[in-house]
Scaffold this motif. Structure first.
Motif, PDB file in Angstrom:
ATOM      1  N   MET A 234       0.848  -1.209   0.000  1.00 14.38           N
ATOM      2  CA  MET A 234       0.000   0.000   0.000  1.00 14.38           C
ATOM      3  C   MET A 234       0.878   1.252   0.000  1.00 14.38           C
ATOM      4  N   TYR A 235       0.419   2.245  -0.727  1.00  9.54           N
ATOM      5  CA  TYR A 235       1.110   3.534  -0.728  1.00  9.54           C
ATOM      6  C   TYR A 235       0.097   4.602  -0.358  1.00  9.54           C
ATOM      7  N   ARG A 236       0.249   5.168   0.848  1.00 10.56           N
ATOM      8  CA  ARG A 236      -0.670   6.190   1.340  1.00 10.56           C
ATOM      9  C   ARG A 236      -2.109   5.703   1.242  1.00 10.56           C
ATOM     10  N   ASN A 237      -2.341   4.510   1.730  1.00  9.42           N
ATOM     11  CA  ASN A 237      -3.659   3.868   1.787  1.00  9.42           C
ATOM     12  C   ASN A 237      -4.226   3.505   0.423  1.00  9.42           C
ATOM     13  N   ALA A 238      -3.419   3.505  -0.595  1.00  5.34           N
ATOM     14  CA  ALA A 238      -3.866   3.098  -1.926  1.00  5.34           C
ATOM     15  C   ALA A 238      -3.105   1.844  -2.345  1.00  5.34           C
ATOM     16  N   SER A 239      -3.832   0.860  -2.849  1.00  8.21           N
ATOM     17  CA  SER A 239      -3.165  -0.348  -3.332  1.00  8.21           C
ATOM     18  C   SER A 239      -2.457  -0.042  -4.645  1.00  8.21           C
ATOM     19  N   VAL A 240      -1.292  -0.639  -4.826  1.00 10.10           N
ATOM     20  CA  VAL A 240      -0.446  -0.348  -5.990  1.00 10.10           C
ATOM     21  C   VAL A 240      -0.103  -1.644  -6.717  1.00 10.10           C
ATOM     22  N   GLY A 241      -0.345  -1.637  -8.005  1.00 10.25           N
ATOM     23  CA  GLY A 241       0.050  -2.757  -8.846  1.00 10.25           C
ATOM     24  C   GLY A 241       1.058  -2.281  -9.874  1.00 10.25           C
ATOM     25  N   VAL A 242       1.981  -3.136 -10.263  1.00  7.64           N
ATOM     26  CA  VAL A 242       2.973  -2.807 -11.285  1.00  7.64           C
ATOM     27  C   VAL A 242       2.856  -3.805 -12.423  1.00  7.64           C
ATOM     28  N   VAL A 243       2.681  -3.286 -13.628  1.00  9.39           N
ATOM     29  CA  VAL A 243       2.668  -4.125 -14.827  1.00  9.39           C
ATOM     30  C   VAL A 243       4.082  -4.130 -15.391  1.00  9.39           C
ATOM     31  N   LEU A 244       4.652  -5.321 -15.521  1.00  4.13           N
ATOM     32  CA  LEU A 244       6.046  -5.471 -15.936  1.00  4.13           C
ATOM     33  C   LEU A 244       6.112  -6.329 -17.209  1.00  4.13           C
ATOM     34  N   PRO A 245       6.016  -5.709 -18.392  1.00  2.00           N
ATOM     35  CA  PRO A 245       6.107  -6.477 -19.637  1.00  2.00           C
ATOM     36  C   PRO A 245       7.551  -6.845 -19.927  1.00  2.00           C
ATOM     37  N   ALA A 246       7.780  -8.065 -20.382  1.00  2.00           N
ATOM     38  CA  ALA A 246       9.158  -8.502 -20.625  1.00  2.00           C
ATOM     39  C   ALA A 246       9.229  -9.375 -21.875  1.00  2.00           C
ATOM     40  N   TYR A 247      10.117  -9.007 -22.771  1.00  2.00           N
ATOM     41  CA  TYR A 247      10.394  -9.838 -23.947  1.00  2.00           C
ATOM     42  C   TYR A 247      11.906  -9.931 -24.108  1.00  2.00           C
ATOM     43  N   ASN A 248      12.441 -11.128 -23.922  1.00  2.00           N
ATOM     44  CA  ASN A 248      13.880 -11.375 -24.004  1.00  2.00           C
ATOM     45  C   ASN A 248      14.666 -10.393 -23.122  1.00  2.00           C
ATOM     46  N   GLU A 249      14.278 -10.347 -21.859  1.00  2.00           N
ATOM     47  CA  GLU A 249      14.927  -9.452 -20.905  1.00  2.00           C
ATOM     48  C   GLU A 249      15.723 -10.225 -19.860  1.00  2.00           C
ATOM     49  N   GLU A 250      16.233 -11.374 -20.253  1.00  2.00           N
ATOM     50  CA  GLU A 250      17.084 -12.138 -19.345  1.00  2.00           C
ATOM     51  C   GLU A 250      18.307 -11.294 -18.965  1.00  2.00           C
ATOM     52  N   GLY A 251      18.598 -11.261 -17.688  1.00  2.00           N
ATOM     53  CA  GLY A 251      19.714 -10.456 -17.204  1.00  2.00           C
ATOM     54  C   GLY A 251      19.280  -9.091 -16.701  1.00  2.00           C
ATOM     55  N   PHE A 252      18.001  -8.734 -16.946  1.00  2.00           N
ATOM     56  CA  PHE A 252      17.497  -7.432 -16.498  1.00  2.00           C
ATOM     57  C   PHE A 252      16.234  -7.571 -15.639  1.00  2.00           C
ATOM     58  N   VAL A 253      15.275  -8.392 -16.097  1.00  2.00           N
ATOM     59  CA  VAL A 253      13.974  -8.440 -15.445  1.00  2.00           C
ATOM     60  C   VAL A 253      14.068  -8.900 -13.996  1.00  2.00           C
ATOM     61  N   GLY A 254      14.988  -9.802 -13.693  1.00  2.00           N
ATOM     62  CA  GLY A 254      15.132 -10.278 -12.321  1.00  2.00           C
ATOM     63  C   GLY A 254      15.519  -9.165 -11.366  1.00  2.00           C
ATOM     64  N   ASP A 255      16.451  -8.324 -11.783  1.00  2.00           N
ATOM     65  CA  ASP A 255      16.869  -7.200 -10.941  1.00  2.00           C
ATOM     66  C   ASP A 255      15.722  -6.234 -10.712  1.00  2.00           C
ATOM     67  N   VAL A 256      14.907  -5.994 -11.753  1.00  2.00           N
ATOM     68  CA  VAL A 256      13.779  -5.078 -11.607  1.00  2.00           C
ATOM     69  C   VAL A 256      12.794  -5.601 -10.567  1.00  2.00           C
ATOM     70  N   ILE A 257      12.503  -6.892 -10.612  1.00  2.00           N
ATOM     71  CA  ILE A 257      11.576  -7.477  -9.638  1.00  2.00           C
ATOM     72  C   ILE A 257      12.149  -7.384  -8.228  1.00  2.00           C
ATOM     73  N   ARG A 258      13.416  -7.745  -8.075  1.00  2.00           N
ATOM     74  CA  ARG A 258      14.031  -7.745  -6.741  1.00  2.00           C
ATOM     75  C   ARG A 258      14.148  -6.345  -6.152  1.00  2.00           C
ATOM     76  N   GLU A 259      14.229  -5.325  -7.017  1.00  2.00           N
ATOM     77  CA  GLU A 259      14.394  -3.949  -6.531  1.00  2.00           C
ATOM     78  C   GLU A 259      13.075  -3.196  -6.403  1.00  2.00           C
ATOM     79  N   MET A 260      11.956  -3.862  -6.639  1.00  2.00           N
ATOM     80  CA  MET A 260      10.654  -3.203  -6.582  1.00  2.00           C
ATOM     81  C   MET A 260      10.370  -2.704  -5.160  1.00  2.00           C
ATOM     82  N   PRO A 261       9.895  -1.461  -5.017  1.00  2.00           N
ATOM     83  CA  PRO A 261       9.613  -0.907  -3.679  1.00  2.00           C
ATOM     84  C   PRO A 261       8.668  -1.791  -2.865  1.00  2.00           C
ATOM     85  N   ALA A 262       8.848  -1.759  -1.562  1.00  2.00           N
ATOM     86  CA  ALA A 262       8.069  -2.618  -0.671  1.00  2.00           C
ATOM     87  C   ALA A 262       6.591  -2.267  -0.661  1.00  2.00           C
TER      88      ALA A 262
END
Length: 352
Positions: free
Chosen positions: A1-29
């Motif tokens: 939740m961010y300031r009492n609002a639920s937050v969703g992130v859409v993460l499109p990925a096409y051949n992003e091996e080596g990048f997409v994992g870091d983006v997921i792991r670094e996503m804000p709490a």
């Protein structure tokens, strides 16, 4: 939740091996859902998404085995028209795998449909290539949560520092599409329409008929046109870009003509829907009359020049009339643009 609002992130990925994992792991709490869409990649993107999801679940203490059915009603199957397989959620990550490659717009559409079905208050789009500074996400969410905007998007062109960081070929292509998108969408102050770092409210997402979004890189331009027709407020937020080892998959010499034709169709649809069907404003007629008159003038000048070249010494009869038609048509187009700017003035804001 961010300031009492639920937050969703859409993460499109096409051949992003080596990048997409870091983006997921670094996503804000404060992000509640991460809809990670593998657009039928041919590398290890899918495995990396699931591996990073497990690491994220462990790090955020979300690995409770929660079923995706609790996150997305009916698993999103009906909304996704059987072209995507929604797998069990891993913590806050909802892995979705396309059964066919549908492009950036198609992947965004899949994520939007899942977030819409899930009832998320604010949905953010983030590229999987690591170009987006996740610490800046709050600046996109604030206008949505505060109620000052229905859609917030990053803008790399508001600051000279940001502009200088952008590769030159991208800057030129971006400038061309910015101008065309201003005309098509009616958001005349909005720049950098290709920026995929955005946030949209649930109400705006519900209003734009997500199923009909353009399934190509021009989805963001298409989205702006639909938002304008529904009177949605847009915030342009100054945002840096991060350019590293990733390569852009956009081929501008193909991209600009293809998106330009889509913008022309959308422009005509916006004029008809917003200024003739839902309400009436003469600017629609000014646009059409101005375009027809200016085109007639240009064609007339072309005929005169062609005749003069084929028969030297022939009087340039009609050249003055053609020129006047072109000038008159241009004047009507400019007048229509002025009216159009005034109509959308209260729908736009810029945040430095």
């Amino acid at each position: 939740m961010y300031r009492n609002a639920s937050v969703g992130v859409v993460l499109p990925a096409y051949n992003e091996e080596g990048f997409v994992g870091d983006v997921i792991r670094e996503m804000p709490a404060y992000v509640d859902r991460i809809y990670a869409i593998d657009d039928r990649s041919t590398d290890g993107t899918w495995d990396e998404i699931r591996e990073a999801a497990r690491a994220d679940a462990t790090a955020t203490d979300r690995g409770n085995g929660e079923s995706v059915d609790r996150l997305v009603a009916d698993g999103g199957a009906s909304a996704l028209t059987n072209r995507a397989a929604v797998h069990d959620a891993i913590g806050r990550v909802v892995p979705i795998k396309h059964t066919e490659n549908r492009g950036a717009g198609g992947a965004i559409k899949t994520g939007y449909l899942a977030a819409l079905t899930d009832g998320v208050d604010a949905t953010v789009t983030v590229d999987a290539d690591g170009q987006m500074d996740l610490s800046q996400m709050q600046r996109l969410l604030d206008p949505i949560v505060d109620g000052g905007a229905d859609y917030a998007k990053g803008n790399r062109l508001l600051s000279r520092e940001y502009r200088d960081a952008m590769p030159r070929f991208r800057f030129v292509g971006n400038a061309v599409l910015t101008f065309l998108t201003k005309i098509a969408s009616g958001y005349w102050k909005t720049m950098d329409p290709q920026n995929g770092y955005t946030a949209i409210s649930h109400d705006a997402l519900a209003a734009i008929e997500v199923e009909n979004l353009y399934e190509y890189y021009g989805y963001c331009n298409d989205l702006l046109v639909k938002l304008n027709v529904h009177g949605m407020r847009v915030a342009d937020v100054a945002m840096p870009a991060v350019y590293g080892d990733e390569e852009s998959s956009i081929t501008y010499w193909r991209y600009i003509p293809k998106v330009s034709s889509m913008l022309l169709r959308n422009f005509l649809w916006r004029l008809k829907t917003k200024y003739l069907v839902l309400d009436f404003h003469p600017l629609a007629l000014f646009y059409l009359f101005g375009a027809a008159t200016a085109t007639t003038g240009v064609l007339g000048v072309g005929v005169v020049v062609s005749a003069a070249l084929s028969s030297p010494g022939t009087p340039a009869v009609g050249s003055v009339t053609s020129l006047l038609l072109f000038v008159a048509g241009t004047a009507f187009l400019l007048l229509a643009m002025v009216f159009d700017m005034a109509e959308s003035d209260t729908l736009e804001t810029q945040i430095q």
